[in-house]
Design an enzyme around this catalytic site. Structure first.
Site, PDB file in Angstrom:
ATOM      1  N   SER A 119     -14.858  34.966   1.495  1.00  0.00           N
ATOM      2  CA  SER A 119     -16.016  35.855   1.630  1.00  0.00           C
ATOM      3  C   SER A 119     -16.448  36.416   0.283  1.00  0.00           C
ATOM      4  CB  SER A 119     -15.645  37.066   2.485  1.00  0.00           C
ATOM      5  OG  SER A 119     -15.364  36.694   3.771  1.00  0.00           O
ATOM      6  N   HIS A 140     -19.337  28.953   2.080  1.00  0.00           N
ATOM      7  CA  HIS A 140     -19.206  30.216   2.805  1.00  0.00           C
ATOM      8  C   HIS A 140     -20.048  30.196   4.084  1.00  0.00           C
ATOM      9  CE1 HIS A 140     -19.829  34.868   2.809  1.00  0.00           C
ATOM     10  NE2 HIS A 140     -18.856  34.521   3.601  1.00  0.00           N
ATOM     11  N   GLU A 152     -23.592  29.616   2.366  1.00  0.00           N
ATOM     12  CA  GLU A 152     -23.743  29.880   0.926  1.00  0.00           C
ATOM     13  C   GLU A 152     -22.850  28.870   0.211  1.00  0.00           C
ATOM     14  OE1 GLU A 152     -24.266  34.346  -0.657  1.00  0.00           O
ATOM     15  OE2 GLU A 152     -22.482  34.117   0.539  1.00  0.00           O
ATOM     16  N   ASN A 190     -22.422  39.003   1.007  1.00  0.00           N
ATOM     17  CA  ASN A 190     -21.581  40.197   1.145  1.00  0.00           C
ATOM     18  C   ASN A 190     -21.847  41.260   0.095  1.00  0.00           C
ATOM     19  OD1 ASN A 190     -20.374  39.483   3.505  1.00  0.00           O
ATOM     20  ND2 ASN A 190     -18.887  38.170   2.478  1.00  0.00           N
TER      21      ASN A 190
HETATM   22  N1  CAA Z   1     -19.150  31.511  19.173  1.00  0.00           N
HETATM   23  C1  CAA Z   1     -20.057  30.613  19.583  1.00  0.00           C
HETATM   24  N2  CAA Z   1     -21.248  30.960  20.139  1.00  0.00           N
HETATM   25  C2  CAA Z   1     -21.486  32.265  20.310  1.00  0.00           C
HETATM   26  C3  CAA Z   1     -20.572  33.257  19.919  1.00  0.00           C
HETATM   27  C4  CAA Z   1     -19.357  32.836  19.338  1.00  0.00           C
HETATM   28  N3  CAA Z   1     -18.428  33.706  18.913  1.00  0.00           N
HETATM   29  N4  CAA Z   1     -21.097  34.469  20.206  1.00  0.00           N
HETATM   30  C5  CAA Z   1     -22.287  34.254  20.754  1.00  0.00           C
HETATM   31  N5  CAA Z   1     -22.543  32.926  20.821  1.00  0.00           N
HETATM   32  C6  CAA Z   1     -23.762  32.296  21.308  1.00  0.00           C
HETATM   33  C7  CAA Z   1     -23.912  32.503  22.784  1.00  0.00           C
HETATM   34  O1  CAA Z   1     -23.368  31.415  23.482  1.00  0.00           O
HETATM   35  C8  CAA Z   1     -25.414  32.546  22.942  1.00  0.00           C
HETATM   36  O2  CAA Z   1     -25.968  31.258  22.999  1.00  0.00           O
HETATM   37  P1  CAA Z   1     -26.856  30.838  24.270  1.00  0.00           P
HETATM   38  O3  CAA Z   1     -27.654  32.035  24.666  1.00  0.00           O
HETATM   39  O4  CAA Z   1     -27.660  29.709  23.742  1.00  0.00           O
HETATM   40  O5  CAA Z   1     -25.809  30.460  25.251  1.00  0.00           O
HETATM   41  C9  CAA Z   1     -25.931  33.133  21.654  1.00  0.00           C
HETATM   42  O6  CAA Z   1     -24.872  32.976  20.708  1.00  0.00           O
HETATM   43  C10 CAA Z   1     -26.305  34.571  21.834  1.00  0.00           C
HETATM   44  O7  CAA Z   1     -25.175  35.235  22.354  1.00  0.00           O
HETATM   45  P2  CAA Z   1     -25.210  36.450  23.353  1.00  0.00           P
HETATM   46  O8  CAA Z   1     -26.429  36.360  24.220  1.00  0.00           O
HETATM   47  O9  CAA Z   1     -23.884  36.549  24.027  1.00  0.00           O
HETATM   48  O10 CAA Z   1     -25.251  37.717  22.441  1.00  0.00           O
HETATM   49  P3  CAA Z   1     -26.274  38.134  21.324  1.00  0.00           P
HETATM   50  O11 CAA Z   1     -27.669  37.769  21.666  1.00  0.00           O
HETATM   51  O12 CAA Z   1     -25.925  39.542  21.019  1.00  0.00           O
HETATM   52  O13 CAA Z   1     -25.872  37.236  20.067  1.00  0.00           O
HETATM   53  C11 CAA Z   1     -24.688  37.070  18.045  1.00  0.00           C
HETATM   54  C12 CAA Z   1     -24.573  37.222  19.552  1.00  0.00           C
HETATM   55  C13 CAA Z   1     -25.286  35.721  17.701  1.00  0.00           C
HETATM   56  C14 CAA Z   1     -23.266  37.154  17.498  1.00  0.00           C
HETATM   57  C15 CAA Z   1     -25.610  38.220  17.489  1.00  0.00           C
HETATM   58  O14 CAA Z   1     -25.146  39.467  17.959  1.00  0.00           O
HETATM   59  C16 CAA Z   1     -25.666  38.260  15.994  1.00  0.00           C
HETATM   60  O15 CAA Z   1     -26.391  37.498  15.369  1.00  0.00           O
HETATM   61  N6  CAA Z   1     -24.919  39.200  15.393  1.00  0.00           N
HETATM   62  C17 CAA Z   1     -24.868  39.347  13.940  1.00  0.00           C
HETATM   63  C18 CAA Z   1     -23.976  38.289  13.367  1.00  0.00           C
HETATM   64  C19 CAA Z   1     -23.884  38.399  11.878  1.00  0.00           C
HETATM   65  O16 CAA Z   1     -24.481  39.241  11.214  1.00  0.00           O
HETATM   66  N7  CAA Z   1     -23.081  37.507  11.318  1.00  0.00           N
HETATM   67  C20 CAA Z   1     -22.787  37.514   9.901  1.00  0.00           C
HETATM   68  C21 CAA Z   1     -21.532  38.301   9.684  1.00  0.00           C
HETATM   69  S1  CAA Z   1     -21.144  38.429   7.987  1.00  0.00           S
HETATM   70  C22 CAA Z   1     -20.396  36.981   7.627  1.00  0.00           C
HETATM   71  O17 CAA Z   1     -20.146  36.124   8.455  1.00  0.00           O
HETATM   72  C23 CAA Z   1     -20.013  36.797   6.193  1.00  0.00           C
HETATM   73  C24 CAA Z   1     -18.730  37.334   5.782  1.00  0.00           C
HETATM   74  O18 CAA Z   1     -18.158  36.778   4.842  1.00  0.00           O
HETATM   75  C25 CAA Z   1     -18.102  38.551   6.373  1.00  0.00           C
HETATM   76  P1  NAD Z   2      -8.519  35.286  10.793  1.00  0.00           P
HETATM   77  O1  NAD Z   2      -7.526  36.370  10.553  1.00  0.00           O
HETATM   78  O2  NAD Z   2      -9.244  35.226  12.089  1.00  0.00           O
HETATM   79  O3  NAD Z   2      -7.836  33.831  10.591  1.00  0.00           O
HETATM   80  C1  NAD Z   2      -7.049  33.481   9.501  1.00  0.00           C
HETATM   81  C2  NAD Z   2      -6.121  32.337   9.951  1.00  0.00           C
HETATM   82  O4  NAD Z   2      -5.495  31.790   8.792  1.00  0.00           O
HETATM   83  C3  NAD Z   2      -5.014  32.796  10.900  1.00  0.00           C
HETATM   84  O5  NAD Z   2      -4.983  31.949  12.042  1.00  0.00           O
HETATM   85  C4  NAD Z   2      -3.740  32.632  10.057  1.00  0.00           C
HETATM   86  O6  NAD Z   2      -2.597  32.291  10.814  1.00  0.00           O
HETATM   87  C5  NAD Z   2      -4.160  31.497   9.126  1.00  0.00           C
HETATM   88  N1  NAD Z   2      -3.357  31.429   7.893  1.00  0.00           N
HETATM   89  C6  NAD Z   2      -2.903  32.438   7.134  1.00  0.00           C
HETATM   90  N2  NAD Z   2      -2.211  31.952   6.072  1.00  0.00           N
HETATM   91  C7  NAD Z   2      -2.252  30.594   6.180  1.00  0.00           C
HETATM   92  C8  NAD Z   2      -1.702  29.524   5.404  1.00  0.00           C
HETATM   93  N3  NAD Z   2      -0.991  29.767   4.311  1.00  0.00           N
HETATM   94  N4  NAD Z   2      -1.947  28.256   5.814  1.00  0.00           N
HETATM   95  C9  NAD Z   2      -2.672  28.004   6.929  1.00  0.00           C
HETATM   96  N5  NAD Z   2      -3.198  28.988   7.701  1.00  0.00           N
HETATM   97  C10 NAD Z   2      -2.989  30.257   7.329  1.00  0.00           C
HETATM   98  O7  NAD Z   2      -9.541  35.381   9.570  1.00  0.00           O
HETATM   99  P2  NAD Z   2     -11.074  34.866   9.508  1.00  0.00           P
HETATM  100  O8  NAD Z   2     -11.966  35.987   9.905  1.00  0.00           O
HETATM  101  O9  NAD Z   2     -11.172  33.546  10.176  1.00  0.00           O
HETATM  102  O10 NAD Z   2     -11.249  34.693   7.931  1.00  0.00           O
HETATM  103  C11 NAD Z   2     -10.775  33.539   7.259  1.00  0.00           C
HETATM  104  C12 NAD Z   2     -11.460  33.420   5.903  1.00  0.00           C
HETATM  105  O11 NAD Z   2     -12.874  33.316   6.104  1.00  0.00           O
HETATM  106  C13 NAD Z   2     -11.240  34.611   4.958  1.00  0.00           C
HETATM  107  O12 NAD Z   2     -11.194  34.142   3.632  1.00  0.00           O
HETATM  108  C14 NAD Z   2     -12.490  35.433   5.200  1.00  0.00           C
HETATM  109  O13 NAD Z   2     -12.813  36.276   4.120  1.00  0.00           O
HETATM  110  C15 NAD Z   2     -13.536  34.339   5.386  1.00  0.00           C
HETATM  111  N6  NAD Z   2     -14.728  34.727   6.140  1.00  0.00           N
HETATM  112  C16 NAD Z   2     -14.628  35.594   7.192  1.00  0.00           C
HETATM  113  C17 NAD Z   2     -15.773  35.934   7.902  1.00  0.00           C
HETATM  114  C18 NAD Z   2     -15.708  36.870   9.075  1.00  0.00           C
HETATM  115  O14 NAD Z   2     -16.757  37.335   9.528  1.00  0.00           O
HETATM  116  N7  NAD Z   2     -14.542  37.170   9.620  1.00  0.00           N
HETATM  117  C19 NAD Z   2     -17.010  35.365   7.554  1.00  0.00           C
HETATM  118  C20 NAD Z   2     -17.070  34.454   6.483  1.00  0.00           C
HETATM  119  C21 NAD Z   2     -15.913  34.150   5.773  1.00  0.00           C
END
Ligand code: CAA
Ligand code: NAD
Length: 283
Positions: A119, A140, A152, A190
Site C-alpha cells: 500500500s 497496487h 496503481e 494512499n
Molecule cells: N468482493 C467481491 N465483490 C464484492 C465485495 C467483495 N468484498 N463487496 C461487494 N462486492 C460486490 C457485490 O457483489 C455487488 O455486486 P453486484 O451488485 O453486481 O452483485 C457490488 O460489489 C456492490 O456491493 P453491495 O451492493 O453489497 O454494496 P455497496 O453498493 O455498498 O458496494 C463496495 C460495496 C463496492 C465495497 C462500496 O461500498 C465501495 O466502493 N466502497 C469503497 C471501497 C474503496 O474505497 N476501496 C478502496 C480502499 S483503499 C485501497 O484499497 C488501497 C489501500 O492500499 C488501502
Molecule cells: P491480510 O491481513 O488480510 O492478509 C495477509 C495475508 O498474508 C495473511 O493471510 C497472512 O497469513 C499472509 N502472510 C503473512 N506473511 C506471509 C509470508 N511470509 N508468506 C506468505 N503469506 C504471508 O492483509 P491484506 O489486507 O490482504 O493486505 C495485504 C497487502 O496488501 C499489504 O501489503 C497491504 O498493505 C496491501 N493492500 C491492502 C489493502 C486493503 O485495503 N486491505 C489495499 C491495497 C493493498
C-alpha cells in the site's frame, strides 16, 4: 516471453481477490500462504464471490469451476521456480516483504517479474534486496479487488520499461485500468485517502461528532460509498496505521502523524472487519 503462470503470496483479503481476478483472466495461479487454513479461508472467499456471480447470471457454473480449477495451493516459496510473475500481498511490513523478495530472487526463473501489492512501502527499498531490481515493480490493487477498477503501477528507481509494459498489459487483461505512479510514500491513492481517514479518526478522538455522524457526513454530503471510519475498518486498522507511519516518516511532515486513537485500537487488536471489531462491531 508472455505471462502465463502467476504466484500470489498471501491469501488474505487482497491476495485472494488478486488470485480470483488472475484466474478469471485465464492465468494459472498458485496462491501461497504460510498455513493451509489461511489458503482455505482465501479460497472460500473466492468461491463465495464466484457463486454470487453464478446466482446473478454473470457466470455459468462451468465457468466458476474452470476458474477455481486454475487456482492451486502453495505453502512453500520454492513453488515459484516455474512462474512468470509473482504478486506479493503479504502483510504490510518491510522486513517480511524484504525476506520474501530475497528468497524469491534465488528461486524464481531469471525472466520472472517480482511485483508487490504494498500500500505504501518504497518499491526501490524492496527491490534493493534482490539482484534484479529492474524486474521489481509495484502493482497496487484496490479493495475489494474483484470490484475496483484501478491498479496503481509503481516504478521503482531501477524498474525497466519492458517490465512496466508487461505489467501494464497484464493489468488490462485483468479488466483493470492501470495508472502510472512514481515511487514516493503512499504513491497517489494512499497519500490522498489515508490523511482523510486519519482526520476522521481525529474528529472522533476530539469528540467533534459520533462515528455514525462522521460517516454520514462523508456518505451523504460527499457521495462517498462508505464513510471514512467504515472504510478504515474495511481496509484494516493495522494497514491504515502502517500507511500513516510510512507517510509520516517518508514525508517528514507532522500533518501525517497517526491519530493516537488509531494506535490504541491496533494495540488492542481491534483491526476492523477482519478481526470482528474496529470502530464498529462485526458479527
Ligand atoms: N468482493 C467481491 N465483490 C464484492 C465485495 C467483495 N468484498 N463487496 C461487494 N462486492 C460486490 C457485490 O457483489 C455487488 O455486486 P453486484 O451488485 O453486481 O452483485 C457490488 O460489489 C456492490 O456491493 P453491495 O451492493 O453489497 O454494496 P455497496 O453498493 O455498498 O458496494 C463496495 C460495496 C463496492 C465495497 C462500496 O461500498 C465501495 O466502493 N466502497 C469503497 C471501497 C474503496 O474505497 N476501496 C478502496 C480502499 S483503499 C485501497 O484499497 C488501497 C489501500 O492500499 C488501502
Ligand atoms: P491480510 O491481513 O488480510 O492478509 C495477509 C495475508 O498474508 C495473511 O493471510 C497472512 O497469513 C499472509 N502472510 C503473512 N506473511 C506471509 C509470508 N511470509 N508468506 C506468505 N503469506 C504471508 O492483509 P491484506 O489486507 O490482504 O493486505 C495485504 C497487502 O496488501 C499489504 O501489503 C497491504 O498493505 C496491501 N493492500 C491492502 C489493502 C486493503 O485495503 N486491505 C489495499 C491495497 C493493498
Amino acid at each position: 516471453m508472455g505471462i502465463q503462470k502467476v504466484m500470489v503470496i498471501g491469501a488474505g483479503q487482497m491476495g485472494s481477490g488478486i488470485a480470483q481476478v488472475c484466474a478469471q483472466a485465464g492465468y494459472d495461479v498458485l496462491l501461497n500462504d504460510i498455513q493451509q487454513s489461511f489458503f482455505e479461508r482465501g479460497l472460500s472467499v473466492i468461491t463465495k464471490n464466484l457463486t454470487r456471480d453464478v446466482e446473478k447470471g454473470r457466470k455459468t457454473a462451468d465457468e466458476k469451476m474452470a476458474i477455481l480449477s486454475r487456482i492451486q495451493m502453495s505453502l512453500d516459496l520454492k513453488d515459484a521456480s516455474d512462474v512468470d510473475i509473482i504478486i506479493e500481498a503479504a502483510v504490510e511490513n518491510m522486513e517480511v516483504k524484504q525476506s520474501i523478495f530475497k528468497q524469491l530472487d534465488t528461486i524464481a526463473p531469471a525472466h520472472a517479474i517480482l511485483a508487490t501489492n504494498t500500500s505504501s512501502l518504497p518499491i526501490t527499498e524492496i527491490a534493493a534486496v534482490t539482484n534484479r531490481p529492474e524486474q521489481v515493480i509495484g502493482m497496487h490493487f484496490m479493495n475489494p479487488v474483484p470490484v475496483m477498477k484501478l491498479v496503481e503501477i509503481i516504478r521503482g528507481l531501477a524498474t525497466a520499461d519492458e517490465v512496466y509494459k508487461a505489467v501494464e498489459e497484464m493489468t488490462v487483461k485483468l479488466a483493470k485500468t492501470p495508472v502510472e505512479v512514481n515511487d514516493f510514500p503512499g504513491f497517489i491513492a494512499n497519500r490522498i485517502l489515508l490523511p482523510m481517514i486519519n482526520e476522521a479518526i481525529y474528529a472522533l478522538y476530539e469528540g467533534v461528532a459520533s462515528k455514525e455522524a462522521i460517516d454520514d457526513v462523508m456518505k451523504l454530503g460527499m457521495n462517498h460509498p462508505m464513510g471514512p471510519l467504515t472504510l478504515a475498518d474495511f481496509i484494516g486498522l493495522d494497514t491504515c496505521l502502517s500507511i500513516m507511519e510510512i507517510l509520516h516518516e517518508g514525508l517528514g511532515d507532522s500533518k501525517y502523524r497517526p491519530c493516537p486513537l488509531l494506535r490504541k485500537y491496533v494495540a488492542a487488536g481491534w483491526l476492523g472487519k477482519k478481526s470482528g471489531r474496529g470502530f464498529y462491531v462485526y458479527e
